[in-house]
Design an enzyme around this catalytic site. Structure first.
Site, mmCIF file in Angstrom:
data_model
loop_
_atom_site.group_PDB
_atom_site.id
_atom_site.type_symbol
_atom_site.label_atom_id
_atom_site.label_comp_id
_atom_site.label_asym_id
_atom_site.label_seq_id
_atom_site.Cartn_x
_atom_site.Cartn_y
_atom_site.Cartn_z
ATOM 1 N N GLY A 82 0.792 -1.179 -0.002
ATOM 2 C CA GLY A 82 0.064 0.306 0.157
ATOM 3 C C GLY A 82 0.886 1.193 0.041
ATOM 4 N N ASP A 83 0.427 2.222 -0.534
ATOM 5 C CA ASP A 83 0.989 3.620 -0.344
ATOM 6 C C ASP A 83 -0.042 4.745 -0.373
ATOM 7 O OD1 ASP A 83 3.916 4.708 -1.030
ATOM 8 O OD2 ASP A 83 2.192 6.056 -1.728
ATOM 9 N N SER A 84 0.100 5.816 0.363
ATOM 10 C CA SER A 84 -0.754 6.836 0.560
ATOM 11 C C SER A 84 -0.271 8.159 0.633
ATOM 12 C CB SER A 84 -1.606 6.559 2.068
ATOM 13 O OG SER A 84 -1.970 5.450 2.334
#
Length: 224
Positions: A82-84
């Site tokens: 994941g990445d935000s």
């Protein structure tokens, strides 16, 4: 049980999985996020998806070439990455790194609605090596999806902002703010999935897992 590898060093993502019954093996991807961000020309939301896929593929390569001993008995492995990024006025707000940059970000976004974009990538590996020296793992499916939640940022007093900066928490998180730490007091409202703001939307990950033909409860770790 199908073992899960989390391709992220984020404590929040790990905690989300653990709270949902999944005890992941953490393998940090070591992807050069800055290089990807510099060359990317799409939207902020699409950038988070591209970053999550890059992290997943880096860890896929590691598992295929030198799988950790924890996976020795596994026939199937699920990798989650994941990445935000926080988006304000169409621009990505990354990790500020310094007190000065943190002040600049807060001066711009305090009292404003922002968007927290989280990209998710899920990959499935299965045993398929043909020789004893092979790791045995082959990639059979990889899919990505992003989610977005609107976030109304509060207006800390100058003294509160000084104290928050002194913790150094905002230096290391996207948007100079994390809702699951000191910064949570400065978030006034959310519109959307709160887990997206923490960096990993379980409904999105479950959807990807199911779309690849797996049974979500098979990812749960045995109860102790």
């Amino acid at each position: 049980m199908i073992p899960v590898v989390l391709a992220s060093q984020s404590p929040a993502r790990r905690q989300i999985l653990e709270s949902s019954g999944i005890d992941p093996l953490v393998l940090v991807s070591e992807v050069d996020e800055h290089a990807i961000e510099e060359s990317f020309t799409g939207s902020v939301g699409d950038l988070t998806t591209a970053l999550s896929e890059a992290k997943a593929r880096a860890v896929i390569d590691r598992v295929r070439t030198a799988p950790p001993s924890e996976l020795d008995s596994a026939e199937t492995v699920v990798i989650i990455a994941g990445d935000s990024l926080l988006e304000h006025n169409g621009h990505a707000i990354g990790k500020p790194g310094t007190a000065q940059r943190t002040r600049e970000i807060w001066a711009d976004m305090a009292g404003e609605w922002t968007t927290l974009n989280s990209g998710h990538t899920v990959a499935v590996l299965e045993r398929g090596g043909e020789t004893p020296t092979d790791s045995g793992f082959e990639l059979v499916d990889i899919r990505s999806k992003r989610s977005a939640t609107s976030v109304l940022i509060g207006r800390p007093t100058p003294e509160e902002l000084d104290a928050y900066i002194a913790t150094e928490e905002p230096f290391h998180v996207a948007g100079a703010l994390t809702i699951d730490g000191y910064g949570g007091a400065f978030v006034e409202r959310l519109d959307g999935d709160h887990l997206t703001v923490l960096g990993l939307s379980l409904p999105v990950v479950r959807e990807l897992v199911r779309d690849m033909g797996l049974f979500w409860p098979d990812l749960w770790s045995p109860r102790r």
